[in-house]
Design an enzyme around this catalytic site. Sequence first.
Site, PDB file in Angstrom:
ATOM      1  N   PHE A 183       0.132   1.300   7.714  1.00 22.40           N
ATOM      2  CA  PHE A 183       1.468   1.337   7.133  1.00 22.40           C
ATOM      3  C   PHE A 183       1.832   2.770   6.769  1.00 22.40           C
ATOM      4  O   PHE A 183       0.970   3.648   6.658  1.00 22.40           O
ATOM      5  CB  PHE A 183       1.563   0.426   5.905  1.00 22.40           C
ATOM      6  CG  PHE A 183       0.646   0.824   4.776  1.00 22.40           C
ATOM      7  CD1 PHE A 183       1.088   1.666   3.761  1.00 22.40           C
ATOM      8  CD2 PHE A 183      -0.664   0.369   4.727  1.00 22.40           C
ATOM      9  CE1 PHE A 183       0.246   2.034   2.722  1.00 22.40           C
ATOM     10  CE2 PHE A 183      -1.509   0.722   3.694  1.00 22.40           C
ATOM     11  CZ  PHE A 183      -1.061   1.562   2.687  1.00 22.40           C
ATOM     12  N   CYS A 184       3.126   2.994   6.581  1.00 21.54           N
ATOM     13  CA  CYS A 184       3.634   4.305   6.167  1.00 21.54           C
ATOM     14  C   CYS A 184       4.975   4.081   5.462  1.00 21.54           C
ATOM     15  O   CYS A 184       5.375   2.955   5.214  1.00 21.54           O
ATOM     16  CB  CYS A 184       3.776   5.243   7.356  1.00 21.54           C
ATOM     17  SG  CYS A 184       4.900   4.625   8.634  1.00 21.54           S
ATOM     18  N   THR A 185       5.682   5.144   5.163  1.00 26.96           N
ATOM     19  CA  THR A 185       6.898   5.041   4.361  1.00 26.96           C
ATOM     20  C   THR A 185       7.980   4.184   5.018  1.00 26.96           C
ATOM     21  O   THR A 185       8.460   3.206   4.446  1.00 26.96           O
ATOM     22  CB  THR A 185       7.469   6.433   4.050  1.00 26.96           C
ATOM     23  OG1 THR A 185       6.450   7.243   3.483  1.00 26.96           O
ATOM     24  CG2 THR A 185       8.646   6.329   3.087  1.00 26.96           C
TER      25      THR A 185
END
Length: 318
Positions: A183-185
């Site tokens: 996951f990331c922003t």
Amino acid sequence: MNSPTTYLTAALYKFVSLPDYQALQAPLLKACQEHRIKGTLLLAEEGINGTIAGLADDVRDLLSFLRQGLIFKNRLADLEHKESYANEHPFYRMKVKLKKEIVTLGVPGVSPTKKVGTYVAAADWNALISDPEVLLIDTRNSYEVDIGTFKGAIDPKTTTFREFPQYIAEHFDKTKHKKVAMFCTGGIRCEKASSYMMDQGFEEVFHLQGGILKYLETVPESDSLWQGECFVFDQRVAVKHNLAVGEFDQCYACRHPLSPAEMQSPDYSPGISCPYCIASLSAEKRARLSERQKQVALAKQRGEIHIGETQLAEKRKK
């Protein structure tokens, strides 16, 4: 309901073949300026990425231009974006930049337009990461992870996304780690990371569609597995559930996010130093930052924006 002067921020990206991306720069910048939009958009052969803000009607008109405008030839027709609101404009100017990659991994040939992991909707994310067989990796940089992440996530301790491939090579084995979730922003880094992981032979690769921002926007806080706040690359610094503006600020000198408690530290001086950088701050740099902060304060008294504030905004986006 938001007041007429509330600013709408739209974070967007799409991996799509844009071989004519250089020719798109000027008309896209013109459209943004005509709609009084500010922020930064990146164009590359692999797609578009960026965050923009303005009055709600102007932002939505610009998004329609991206999806329906003739210059993109329907290649952005299904472009998704994430919205949030702020009482102050989060950007000072508009830039459309040409890049080799819209998110820099630095590995030639890796592209989600060719190969990509399984997209997991925010509503299904909790079930996936609760599986004990899933290796959960936060693909963001360490200063972002410091203020918030998902329960049980691994922090690669990277300072740039370019370091991600080396971290994977040194710590994980495709024959042992069968299920990987990332996951990331906003979804862009983990989408590209999933393409890289598949190229390296990892079998089951998943990534959070729409990123942390979509999760915080749509998953009720009572059901959330998110801990802390989410760093964002604009004047808001961080957001919470429902994308409400968070409590963190940011150090001008080193760009590290600062909690309310850290801002009470004797090592914190607005615009000059914080607990994370004061030990490495030379007397010369401290004097330079002190003078800059003084000029910023004087400019605010005159109702003006000092160049130092625009420089900080640029630093936040790097």
